[in-house]
Scaffold this motif. Structure first.
Motif, PDB file in Angstrom:
ATOM      1  N   ALA A 163      26.633  44.391  -8.149  1.00 28.23           N
ATOM      2  CA  ALA A 163      25.755  44.012  -7.165  1.00 28.23           C
ATOM      3  C   ALA A 163      24.322  45.323  -7.021  1.00 28.23           C
ATOM      4  CB  ALA A 163      26.501  44.131  -5.882  1.00 28.23           C
ATOM      5  N   THR A 164      24.403  46.136  -7.605  1.00 26.87           N
ATOM      6  CA  THR A 164      23.346  47.095  -7.544  1.00 26.87           C
ATOM      7  C   THR A 164      22.507  47.160  -8.869  1.00 26.87           C
ATOM      8  OG1 THR A 164      24.925  48.909  -8.281  1.00 26.87           O
ATOM      9  CG2 THR A 164      24.734  48.500  -5.824  1.00 26.87           C
ATOM     10  N   ALA A 184      21.125  42.960  -7.319  1.00 31.42           N
ATOM     11  CA  ALA A 184      20.659  43.203  -5.945  1.00 31.42           C
ATOM     12  C   ALA A 184      19.566  42.240  -5.501  1.00 31.42           C
ATOM     13  CB  ALA A 184      19.586  44.297  -6.047  1.00 31.42           C
ATOM     14  N   LEU A 232      29.716  42.922  -2.195  1.00 30.08           N
ATOM     15  CA  LEU A 232      29.078  43.372  -3.020  1.00 30.08           C
ATOM     16  C   LEU A 232      30.011  44.633  -3.649  1.00 30.08           C
ATOM     17  CD1 LEU A 232      25.760  44.171  -1.045  1.00 30.08           C
ATOM     18  CD2 LEU A 232      26.589  41.924  -2.192  1.00 30.08           C
ATOM     19  N   SER A 236      29.959  47.514  -6.835  1.00 29.82           N
ATOM     20  CA  SER A 236      29.425  48.100  -7.687  1.00 29.82           C
ATOM     21  C   SER A 236      30.152  49.543  -8.018  1.00 29.82           C
ATOM     22  CB  SER A 236      28.050  48.518  -7.370  1.00 29.82           C
ATOM     23  OG  SER A 236      27.350  49.456  -8.228  1.00 29.82           O
ATOM     24  N   GLN A 270      29.362  53.145  -5.173  1.00 30.14           N
ATOM     25  CA  GLN A 270      29.759  52.764  -3.900  1.00 30.14           C
ATOM     26  C   GLN A 270      28.531  53.020  -2.971  1.00 30.14           C
ATOM     27  OE1 GLN A 270      32.409  51.147  -1.768  1.00 30.14           O
ATOM     28  NE2 GLN A 270      32.228  50.101  -3.767  1.00 30.14           N
ATOM     29  N   LYS A 280      25.505  53.247  -3.557  1.00 28.51           N
ATOM     30  CA  LYS A 280      24.333  52.186  -3.736  1.00 28.51           C
ATOM     31  C   LYS A 280      24.876  51.050  -3.177  1.00 28.51           C
ATOM     32  CE  LYS A 280      21.644  52.127  -7.174  1.00 28.51           C
ATOM     33  NZ  LYS A 280      20.909  52.157  -8.756  1.00 28.51           N
ATOM     34  N   SER A 281      25.844  50.362  -3.291  1.00 26.91           N
ATOM     35  CA  SER A 281      26.324  49.029  -2.652  1.00 26.91           C
ATOM     36  C   SER A 281      26.484  49.333  -1.317  1.00 26.91           C
ATOM     37  CB  SER A 281      27.376  48.657  -3.442  1.00 26.91           C
ATOM     38  OG  SER A 281      28.675  49.457  -3.020  1.00 26.91           O
ATOM     39  N   GLN A 282      26.824  50.215  -0.652  1.00 20.27           N
ATOM     40  CA  GLN A 282      26.775  50.155   0.879  1.00 20.27           C
ATOM     41  C   GLN A 282      25.279  50.308   1.353  1.00 20.27           C
ATOM     42  OE1 GLN A 282      29.168  53.874   1.569  1.00 20.27           O
ATOM     43  NE2 GLN A 282      30.847  52.743   0.854  1.00 20.27           N
ATOM     44  N   SER A 300      29.944  45.809   1.430  1.00 21.94           N
ATOM     45  CA  SER A 300      30.272  46.678   0.213  1.00 21.94           C
ATOM     46  C   SER A 300      31.981  46.509   0.174  1.00 21.94           C
ATOM     47  CB  SER A 300      29.602  47.864   0.133  1.00 21.94           C
ATOM     48  OG  SER A 300      30.126  48.576  -0.853  1.00 21.94           O
TER      49      SER A 300
END
Length: 220
Positions: free
Chosen positions: A12-13, A18, A33, A35, A38, A40-42, A59
């Protein structure tokens, strides 16, 4: 789609992951999401909620759990990563829609790494024999999601799959993302769709389209 569905976005990132997440958050579905990063996904989930306060997005730390909870799984990963992920999610992806966005290009963007009689989507279907693999989102650049209308024209996004109901569901997702959805045919049509992206990348590099370009079918 009438009922709210859960969509897992694996990868997802990345640029495409994204972009897909941001676009689909405008719909009424629940987004999970995943990735390897973590943080970056959060952050992505947080940014999406700030942009769309009604968005149902979170996330999630495990791709298998995300796929188990999901009705639709989007593999927003490079072709080379699909085999390993398919092995991990195979049991939990049973009878679910799995969207292949991958284009199996070599490192110089000059040719495909797959044989001429197959495609990334068809190879994924072999790896996930009990899932409904659909090709989508592979003929568009990540930048197109923020700008699905270029030069006054809505970018076309092509879809291929063997299961008619799954194709209909994915068609609605493509529309939610802001594109004009065109069903190209059954899964073998992915061979053409993947070559279309190869050509679009080559044209973009040759003519400096700045990675904001798309296909448009003109007809009467």
């Amino acid at each position: 789609m009438s009922a709210k569905q859960t969509i897992a976005i694996i990868g997802a990132t990345g640029n495409m992951g994204a972009a897909i997440a941001r676009s689909l958050s405008k719909g009424k579905n629940r987004l999970l999401l995943f990735s390897h990063n973590q943080d970056k996904s959060q952050q992505l989930a947080h940014d999406i909620k700030n942009s769309h306060t009604s968005a149902d997005v979170e996330s999630i730390e495990c791709k298998v759990n995300a796929s188990w909870e999901a009705d639709i799984i989007i593999l927003a990963v490079p072709y080379g990563a699909e085999k390993e992920i398919a092995a991990q999610i195979r049991d939990v992806a049973n009878q679910k829609i799995v969207i292949s966005i991958a284009n199996p290009l070599n490192e110089t963007y000059k040719k495909m790494v797959t044989p001429t009689d197959t495609s990334a989507a068809e190879e994924l279907q072999k790896l996930l024999p009990n899932s409904k693999v659909v090709k989508a989102f592979n003929t568009i650049f990540a930048a197109d999601f923020a700008n699905p209308v270029i030069d006054g024209k809505q970018v076309d996004s092509f879809i291929a799959g063997n299961d008619a109901e799954a194709v209909d569901t994915v068609t609605e997702l493509v529309k939610t993302a802001g594109f004009n959805a065109i069903v190209a045919g059954e899964l073998p049509a992915s061979r053409t769709l993947e070559h279309m992206m190869l050509l679009l990348i080559q044209l973009t590099m040759k003519h400096n389209y700045n990675w904001l370009a798309g296909w448009k079918i003109l007809h009467n």
